[in-house]
Design an enzyme around this catalytic site. Structure first.
Site, PDB file in Angstrom:
ATOM      1  N   ARG A 170      19.066  -4.124  -2.023  1.00  0.00           N
ATOM      2  CA  ARG A 170      18.265  -3.353  -0.988  1.00  0.00           C
ATOM      3  C   ARG A 170      18.918  -4.919   0.058  1.00  0.00           C
ATOM      4  NH1 ARG A 170      13.858  -1.102  -0.182  1.00  0.00           N
ATOM      5  NH2 ARG A 170      12.431  -2.500   1.183  1.00  0.00           N
ATOM      6  N   ARG A 174      26.449 -11.803   3.666  1.00  0.00           N
ATOM      7  CA  ARG A 174      26.824 -11.836   4.582  1.00  0.00           C
ATOM      8  C   ARG A 174      27.680 -12.848   4.663  1.00  0.00           C
ATOM      9  NH1 ARG A 174      22.502 -10.658   8.275  1.00  0.00           N
ATOM     10  NH2 ARG A 174      22.947  -8.313   7.767  1.00  0.00           N
ATOM     11  N   ARG A 249       3.795  -0.356  -9.557  1.00  0.00           N
ATOM     12  CA  ARG A 249       4.037  -1.763  -9.401  1.00  0.00           C
ATOM     13  C   ARG A 249       2.675  -2.111  -8.382  1.00  0.00           C
ATOM     14  NH1 ARG A 249       3.359  -6.047 -11.920  1.00  0.00           N
ATOM     15  NH2 ARG A 249       3.639  -8.150 -11.282  1.00  0.00           N
ATOM     16  N   ARG A 280       4.547 -13.930  -1.056  1.00  0.00           N
ATOM     17  CA  ARG A 280       5.387 -14.599   0.427  1.00  0.00           C
ATOM     18  C   ARG A 280       3.984 -14.854   1.280  1.00  0.00           C
ATOM     19  NH1 ARG A 280       8.693  -8.735   1.078  1.00  0.00           N
ATOM     20  NH2 ARG A 280       6.431  -7.393   0.950  1.00  0.00           N
ATOM     21  N   GLU A 300       0.620 -12.733  -0.216  1.00  0.00           N
ATOM     22  CA  GLU A 300       0.718 -11.735  -1.262  1.00  0.00           C
ATOM     23  C   GLU A 300       0.624 -11.610  -2.413  1.00  0.00           C
ATOM     24  OE1 GLU A 300       3.271  -8.768   1.382  1.00  0.00           O
ATOM     25  OE2 GLU A 300       3.975  -8.067  -0.651  1.00  0.00           O
ATOM     26  N   TYR A 348      11.097   4.644  -3.308  1.00  0.00           N
ATOM     27  CA  TYR A 348      10.857   2.749  -2.688  1.00  0.00           C
ATOM     28  C   TYR A 348      11.421   3.429  -1.554  1.00  0.00           C
ATOM     29  CZ  TYR A 348      11.071  -1.979  -2.773  1.00  0.00           C
ATOM     30  OH  TYR A 348      11.181  -3.600  -2.443  1.00  0.00           O
ATOM     31  N   ASP A 350      11.744   2.727   2.560  1.00  0.00           N
ATOM     32  CA  ASP A 350      11.308   2.499   3.714  1.00  0.00           C
ATOM     33  C   ASP A 350      10.851   3.534   4.564  1.00  0.00           C
ATOM     34  OD1 ASP A 350      11.946  -0.267   3.368  1.00  0.00           O
ATOM     35  OD2 ASP A 350      13.182  -0.674   3.921  1.00  0.00           O
TER      36      ASP A 350
HETATM   37  P1  FAD Z   1       1.299   6.050   1.788  1.00  0.00           P
HETATM   38  O1  FAD Z   1       1.058   5.128   3.497  1.00  0.00           O
HETATM   39  O2  FAD Z   1       1.148   4.998   0.870  1.00  0.00           O
HETATM   40  O3  FAD Z   1       0.530   7.400   2.106  1.00  0.00           O
HETATM   41  C1  FAD Z   1       0.017   8.045   1.403  1.00  0.00           C
HETATM   42  C2  FAD Z   1      -1.983   8.501   1.971  1.00  0.00           C
HETATM   43  O4  FAD Z   1      -2.087   9.366   1.133  1.00  0.00           O
HETATM   44  C3  FAD Z   1      -2.632   6.878   1.327  1.00  0.00           C
HETATM   45  O5  FAD Z   1      -3.194   6.526   2.681  1.00  0.00           O
HETATM   46  C4  FAD Z   1      -3.555   7.492   0.311  1.00  0.00           C
HETATM   47  O6  FAD Z   1      -4.733   7.174   0.133  1.00  0.00           O
HETATM   48  C5  FAD Z   1      -2.933   9.039   0.565  1.00  0.00           C
HETATM   49  N1  FAD Z   1      -3.869   9.712  -0.693  1.00  0.00           N
HETATM   50  C6  FAD Z   1      -3.369   9.371  -1.778  1.00  0.00           C
HETATM   51  N2  FAD Z   1      -3.914  10.156  -3.313  1.00  0.00           N
HETATM   52  C7  FAD Z   1      -5.306  10.943  -2.503  1.00  0.00           C
HETATM   53  C8  FAD Z   1      -5.643  11.647  -2.803  1.00  0.00           C
HETATM   54  N3  FAD Z   1      -6.005  12.122  -3.887  1.00  0.00           N
HETATM   55  N4  FAD Z   1      -7.234  12.518  -1.439  1.00  0.00           N
HETATM   56  C9  FAD Z   1      -6.640  11.970  -0.844  1.00  0.00           C
HETATM   57  N5  FAD Z   1      -5.567  10.829  -0.311  1.00  0.00           N
HETATM   58  C10 FAD Z   1      -4.687  10.616  -1.281  1.00  0.00           C
HETATM   59  N6  FAD Z   1       8.517  -0.067   4.829  1.00  0.00           N
HETATM   60  C11 FAD Z   1       9.296  -0.691   5.630  1.00  0.00           C
HETATM   61  O7  FAD Z   1      10.085   0.539   6.254  1.00  0.00           O
HETATM   62  N7  FAD Z   1       9.766  -1.356   6.354  1.00  0.00           N
HETATM   63  C12 FAD Z   1       8.576  -2.294   5.889  1.00  0.00           C
HETATM   64  O8  FAD Z   1       9.182  -3.727   5.771  1.00  0.00           O
HETATM   65  C13 FAD Z   1       8.001  -2.434   5.136  1.00  0.00           C
HETATM   66  N8  FAD Z   1       7.550  -3.178   3.677  1.00  0.00           N
HETATM   67  C14 FAD Z   1       6.159  -2.751   2.757  1.00  0.00           C
HETATM   68  C15 FAD Z   1       5.599  -3.733   2.284  1.00  0.00           C
HETATM   69  C16 FAD Z   1       4.935  -3.508   1.922  1.00  0.00           C
HETATM   70  C17 FAD Z   1       4.085  -4.437   1.027  1.00  0.00           C
HETATM   71  C18 FAD Z   1       4.577  -2.076   1.240  1.00  0.00           C
HETATM   72  C19 FAD Z   1       3.884  -1.682  -0.386  1.00  0.00           C
HETATM   73  C20 FAD Z   1       5.435  -0.621   1.650  1.00  0.00           C
HETATM   74  C21 FAD Z   1       6.388  -0.927   2.946  1.00  0.00           C
HETATM   75  N9  FAD Z   1       6.802  -0.682   3.556  1.00  0.00           N
HETATM   76  C22 FAD Z   1       7.794  -0.807   4.054  1.00  0.00           C
HETATM   77  C23 FAD Z   1       7.385   0.744   2.838  1.00  0.00           C
HETATM   78  C24 FAD Z   1       6.342   2.187   3.635  1.00  0.00           C
HETATM   79  O9  FAD Z   1       4.687   2.119   3.282  1.00  0.00           O
HETATM   80  C25 FAD Z   1       6.081   3.110   3.317  1.00  0.00           C
HETATM   81  O10 FAD Z   1       7.692   3.645   3.372  1.00  0.00           O
HETATM   82  C26 FAD Z   1       5.349   4.284   3.763  1.00  0.00           C
HETATM   83  O11 FAD Z   1       4.295   3.497   4.207  1.00  0.00           O
HETATM   84  C27 FAD Z   1       5.281   5.469   2.942  1.00  0.00           C
HETATM   85  O12 FAD Z   1       4.229   6.095   3.792  1.00  0.00           O
HETATM   86  P2  FAD Z   1       3.512   8.210   3.058  1.00  0.00           P
HETATM   87  O13 FAD Z   1       2.919   8.379   3.722  1.00  0.00           O
HETATM   88  O14 FAD Z   1       5.245   7.631   1.350  1.00  0.00           O
HETATM   89  O15 FAD Z   1       2.491   6.572   2.052  1.00  0.00           O
HETATM   90  N1  UDP Z   2      14.180 -11.172  -3.129  1.00  0.00           N
HETATM   91  C1  UDP Z   2      14.450 -12.117  -4.079  1.00  0.00           C
HETATM   92  N2  UDP Z   2      13.943 -13.305  -3.620  1.00  0.00           N
HETATM   93  C2  UDP Z   2      13.659 -12.523  -1.785  1.00  0.00           C
HETATM   94  C3  UDP Z   2      13.340 -11.591  -1.828  1.00  0.00           C
HETATM   95  C4  UDP Z   2      14.001 -10.797  -2.043  1.00  0.00           C
HETATM   96  O1  UDP Z   2      14.937 -12.027  -5.107  1.00  0.00           O
HETATM   97  O2  UDP Z   2      13.699 -13.937  -1.739  1.00  0.00           O
HETATM   98  C5  UDP Z   2      14.249  -9.119  -3.995  1.00  0.00           C
HETATM   99  C6  UDP Z   2      13.120  -9.437  -5.390  1.00  0.00           C
HETATM  100  O3  UDP Z   2      13.603  -8.281  -6.135  1.00  0.00           O
HETATM  101  C7  UDP Z   2      13.033  -8.214  -4.435  1.00  0.00           C
HETATM  102  C8  UDP Z   2      14.211  -6.863  -3.691  1.00  0.00           C
HETATM  103  O4  UDP Z   2      14.725  -8.863  -2.937  1.00  0.00           O
HETATM  104  O5  UDP Z   2      11.818  -6.907  -5.079  1.00  0.00           O
HETATM  105  C9  UDP Z   2      13.745  -6.655  -2.397  1.00  0.00           C
HETATM  106  O6  UDP Z   2      13.192  -7.271  -1.547  1.00  0.00           O
HETATM  107  P1  UDP Z   2      12.547  -6.765  -0.469  1.00  0.00           P
HETATM  108  O7  UDP Z   2      11.920  -7.957   0.469  1.00  0.00           O
HETATM  109  O8  UDP Z   2      13.551  -5.724   0.317  1.00  0.00           O
HETATM  110  O9  UDP Z   2      11.163  -5.857  -0.057  1.00  0.00           O
HETATM  111  P2  UDP Z   2      10.238  -4.748  -0.229  1.00  0.00           P
HETATM  112  O10 UDP Z   2       9.897  -5.592   1.119  1.00  0.00           O
HETATM  113  O11 UDP Z   2       9.860  -3.777  -0.229  1.00  0.00           O
HETATM  114  O12 UDP Z   2       8.568  -5.836  -1.112  1.00  0.00           O
END
Ligand code: FAD
Ligand code: UDP
Length: 366
Positions: A170, A174, A249, A280, A300, A348, A350
């Site tokens: 991911r 560079r 996770r 982080r 986090e 996984y 985005d």
């Molecule tokens: P979700 O947002 O999980 O929506 C699913 C919804 O369904 C939730 O609100 C849940 O409560 C609801 N639900 C589940 N089961 C039920 C049930 N039984 N009844 C009623 N409701 C229910 N993506 C990026 O592009 N850039 C980023 O920088 C980025 N950072 C991230 C950082 C973190 C810590 C995490 C966890 C994810 C990150 N993502 C990022 C990914 C991004 O969050 C997801 O791609 C996106 O939110 C997924 O949308 P979704 O609708 O699939 O899921």
């Molecule tokens: N990662 C790492 N060191 C860092 C940042 C990321 O080893 O400082 C690795 C780690 O395994 C992580 C993966 O790269 O799960 C993807 O990182 P990303 O920032 O895309 O994770 P997310 O934002 O989805 O948690």
């Protein structure tokens, strides 16, 4: 009017609701949390847009997806450039000439490549089969040991030798002095936050939204009352875990409002050592160049997933993917229910990928 039920008001469910409403469906959205937007939920605290479920930076290479999301908000010019803190030594991410220079004193791309080549020798030309081998093959042993190994093992709760290689791919590697974390053409943070985007998607006379409503509290009735169901929860839960429990996770977020203007000087600082329990610290105001007197930070902490906490990340290793395929096969054999999003498709994803998948599925199934 055909009736569609959407389970989950996250990004996937809300895009689907919006597309279905435009096509004349009567749409009911049920969401078990007390707010819409799922994990991209943001709200204003102390004048700062606060990302409640971790930092969300929008990025995509696809113009179509960029244009789609820009209908709902204007984006700023934020470019993600996290910094890694390894026992007080600060390194730029992703792995680029700034990182290589700080670590090895190398100046040119050729010098950096030679250093990595030398450190890759431990693999004896073997094709990488797990995250450890993949990381060493990409950036060498020093970076693997200081910036990858401990961070990754904290994040995923298992050794790098037992993790799939794709996770580390991911991150860009560079040979330029460029700290941009993503290779995508488009990137930014929505001015005013993400929640407004979902609000606008759901703002249609054909859509009703019910918060604090769990699908499993009355599954049979919900299904009976709808002509179609879009389900964005955990696919294994839908099938009552009949092929076993998929692994996820989880995370624990520790938020703090501080009476100071600038805590860490960057939106994202990763702690890549094993002694620090969190992975982080996010300082939210830096996503929008905030100048408020106070600041908000989030630590986090990775956590094991249990049925009582949130399944933030699917663990797409071989064992889980094989189990998922059994659920997916069952899902394909009926056409009333569409499984979508990170949990429904066990991927996984985005945000840009979720948008692509939701628009594609809606165009095929509605
Ligand atoms: P979700 O947002 O999980 O929506 C699913 C919804 O369904 C939730 O609100 C849940 O409560 C609801 N639900 C589940 N089961 C039920 C049930 N039984 N009844 C009623 N409701 C229910 N993506 C990026 O592009 N850039 C980023 O920088 C980025 N950072 C991230 C950082 C973190 C810590 C995490 C966890 C994810 C990150 N993502 C990022 C990914 C991004 O969050 C997801 O791609 C996106 O939110 C997924 O949308 P979704 O609708 O699939 O899921
Ligand atoms: N990662 C790492 N060191 C860092 C940042 C990321 O080893 O400082 C690795 C780690 O395994 C992580 C993966 O790269 O799960 C993807 O990182 P990303 O920032 O895309 O994770 P997310 O934002 O989805 O948690």
């Amino acid at each position: 009017m055909k009736k569609i039920l959407i389970v989950g008001a996250g990004l996937f469910g809300s895009i689907y609701a919006s597309e279905a409403a435009k096509k004349g469906y009567q749409v009911k959205v049920i969401e078990k949390r007390d707010h819409i937007a799922g994990n991209i939920y943001t709200k204003e605290v102390e004048g700062i847009q606060f990302h409640q479920y971790g930092a969300h930076i929008f990025h995509t290479s696809e113009k179509k997806i960029w244009n789609y999301i820009n209908q709902f908000a204007e984006f700023n010019r934020y470019t993600n450039s996290p910094v890694a803190n390894y026992k007080g030594e600060m390194y730029n991410l992703p792995f680029n000439m700034n990182t290589f220079n700080k670590l090895w004193g190398v100046i040119t791309p050729d010098e950096a490549k030679a250093k990595i080549e030398e450190q890759r020798a431990v693999l004896n030309g073997k094709e990488p089969e797990n995250l450890e081998e993949q990381a060493i093959s990409l950036v060498g042993k020093d970076i693997y040991e200081k910036l990858i190994k401990d961070y990754t093992e904290k994040q995923w709760g298992r050794p790098c030798t037992e993790l799939p290689a794709f996770i580390i791919k991911r991150l860009p590697v560079r040979f330029t002095y460029d700290n941009n974390y993503f290779n995508d053409r488009f990137q930014g943070i929505p001015i005013g936050g993400y929640t407004q985007i979902v609000e606008k998607m759901l703002d249609h006379p054909n859509i009703e939204v019910h918060l604090n409503t769990d699908f499993f509290a009355d599954k049979e009735r919900y299904e009976r009352e709808a002509d179609k169901v879009v389900y964005t929860g955990m696919i294994d839960q839908y099938y009552e875990f009949k092929y076993g429990e998929l692994e996820y996770r989880s995370l624990r977020f520790e938020h703090e409002v501080l009476d100071q203007e600038n805590y860490q000087g960057n939106a994202v600082i990763n702690y890549t050592d094993s002694e620090t329990a969190f992975t982080r610290i996010i300082e939210h105001k830096h996503f929008e160049y905030g100048t408020q007197e106070k600041t908000i930070i989030t630590r986090e902490y990775p956590a094991d997933w249990t049925r009582d906490n949130e399944p933030y990340y699917p663990i797409n290793d071989k064992k889980n993917n094989e189990m998922y395929r059994k659920y997916a096969k069952e899902a394909r054999n009926q056409d009333k229910i569409i499984f979508g999003g990170r949990l429904g498709m066990y991927q996984y994803f985005d945000m840009d990928k979720v948008i692509g998948a939701a628009l594609y599925s809606a165009s095929k199934n509605l």
